[in-house]
Design a protein around this motif. Sequence first.
Motif, PDB file in Angstrom:
ATOM      1  N   HIS A  62       0.803  -1.221   0.000  1.00 51.39           N
ATOM      2  CA  HIS A  62       0.000   0.000   0.000  1.00 51.39           C
ATOM      3  C   HIS A  62       0.841   1.279   0.000  1.00 51.39           C
ATOM      4  CE1 HIS A  62      -3.819  -2.085   0.396  1.00 51.39           C
ATOM      5  NE2 HIS A  62      -3.285  -2.836   1.324  1.00 51.39           N
ATOM      6  N   SER A 118      -6.890  -8.996  -4.477  1.00 53.13           N
ATOM      7  CA  SER A 118      -7.807  -9.576  -3.494  1.00 53.13           C
ATOM      8  C   SER A 118      -7.090  -9.824  -2.169  1.00 53.13           C
ATOM      9  CB  SER A 118      -8.408 -10.887  -4.029  1.00 53.13           C
ATOM     10  OG  SER A 118      -9.262 -10.640  -5.118  1.00 53.13           O
ATOM     11  N   ILE A 119      -5.857 -10.308  -2.217  1.00 55.22           N
ATOM     12  CA  ILE A 119      -5.081 -10.517  -0.982  1.00 55.22           C
ATOM     13  C   ILE A 119      -4.885  -9.194  -0.243  1.00 55.22           C
ATOM     14  CG2 ILE A 119      -2.792 -11.113  -0.092  1.00 55.22           C
ATOM     15  CD1 ILE A 119      -2.634 -13.266  -2.257  1.00 55.22           C
ATOM     16  N   LEU A 120      -4.657  -8.129  -0.990  1.00 51.54           N
ATOM     17  CA  LEU A 120      -4.446  -6.813  -0.389  1.00 51.54           C
ATOM     18  C   LEU A 120      -5.754  -6.145   0.054  1.00 51.54           C
ATOM     19  CD1 LEU A 120      -1.734  -5.424  -2.845  1.00 51.54           C
ATOM     20  CD2 LEU A 120      -1.392  -6.169  -0.480  1.00 51.54           C
ATOM     21  N   GLY A 121      -6.887  -6.767  -0.238  1.00 46.78           N
ATOM     22  CA  GLY A 121      -8.174  -6.210   0.158  1.00 46.78           C
ATOM     23  C   GLY A 121      -8.688  -5.129  -0.759  1.00 46.78           C
ATOM     24  N   ASP A 122      -8.125  -5.022  -1.965  1.00 50.43           N
ATOM     25  CA  ASP A 122      -8.538  -3.990  -2.910  1.00 50.43           C
ATOM     26  C   ASP A 122      -9.541  -4.497  -3.947  1.00 50.43           C
ATOM     27  OD1 ASP A 122      -6.876  -2.081  -1.729  1.00 50.43           O
ATOM     28  OD2 ASP A 122      -5.149  -2.768  -2.890  1.00 50.43           O
ATOM     29  N   TRP A 124     -12.825  -7.560  -4.286  1.00 51.10           N
ATOM     30  CA  TRP A 124     -13.566  -8.654  -3.674  1.00 51.10           C
ATOM     31  C   TRP A 124     -13.132  -9.988  -4.259  1.00 51.10           C
ATOM     32  CZ3 TRP A 124     -17.320  -4.655  -5.364  1.00 51.10           C
ATOM     33  CH2 TRP A 124     -17.667  -3.805  -4.308  1.00 51.10           C
ATOM     34  N   TRP A 125     -13.020 -11.002  -3.389  1.00 53.26           N
ATOM     35  CA  TRP A 125     -12.596 -12.326  -3.833  1.00 53.26           C
ATOM     36  C   TRP A 125     -13.574 -12.934  -4.830  1.00 53.26           C
ATOM     37  CZ3 TRP A 125      -8.213 -14.770  -3.989  1.00 53.26           C
ATOM     38  CH2 TRP A 125      -7.199 -14.453  -3.076  1.00 53.26           C
ATOM     39  N   THR A 128     -12.659 -11.992  -8.341  1.00 55.83           N
ATOM     40  CA  THR A 128     -11.504 -12.763  -8.808  1.00 55.83           C
ATOM     41  C   THR A 128     -11.905 -14.177  -9.201  1.00 55.83           C
ATOM     42  OG1 THR A 128      -9.904 -11.487  -7.512  1.00 55.83           O
ATOM     43  CG2 THR A 128      -9.284 -13.736  -8.084  1.00 55.83           C
TER      44      THR A 128
END
Length: 216
Positions: A62, A118-122, A124-125, A128
């Motif tokens: 980030h 998605s891992i970074l929360g930016d 939604w899974w 993806t």
Amino acid sequence: MTDGITDGVAGDASIGRSSSADGHDHSAARSVPLWNIANILTLFRIALVPVFVAVLFIEGGHETWWRVAAWAVFAVAAITDRYDGRIARERGLVTDFGKLMDPIADKALIGAALIGLSILGDLWWWVTIVILVRELGVTALRFWVLEHGVIPASRGGKLKTLLQVFGIGMLILPLPTPLHWCAVVVMAAAVVATIVTGIDYVWQAMKLRRAARRAS
């Protein structure tokens, strides 16, 4: 990237051999070198995937300037996809290796970007998962109907790829809130296009197999 990254490659499957004016096949007379500029660009794109992932996660993923650097790597990789297929077709450099590796490179880049965001929360899974399932599903469909013919690239597929690339690129950049919501809108449009074109490819595959059965 593009059904220009993923779907556009399908058109290459019908280009690998050429015929002269006398109607005879002369593909065997001309050997295309494996190490040509188109294939080198494809391999370069594959090599950029781990670089992109590494840069994306520096400083916890980030830090502003590292996100800009990650976007730059992603952009360069996306640009190579724009040109490797075109160069191969225009210069007669289409090879089986290129037809195999180009979609792998595309899916590796898009998949890495989606999973990383998605891992970074930016992202939604579920977004993806939907996109990756569609891309892998279309690839499976192509193999399923390969003996009967090639599903041609569609305009919808190319639009889907363009929306994915722009949406992912905008999400990678550390944009201010108003522009971030623009990225969300573009990504939403990409998801809709992904689902619609996925359904269309299923329909095209079924039609191709039915036509092949009737012909036999």
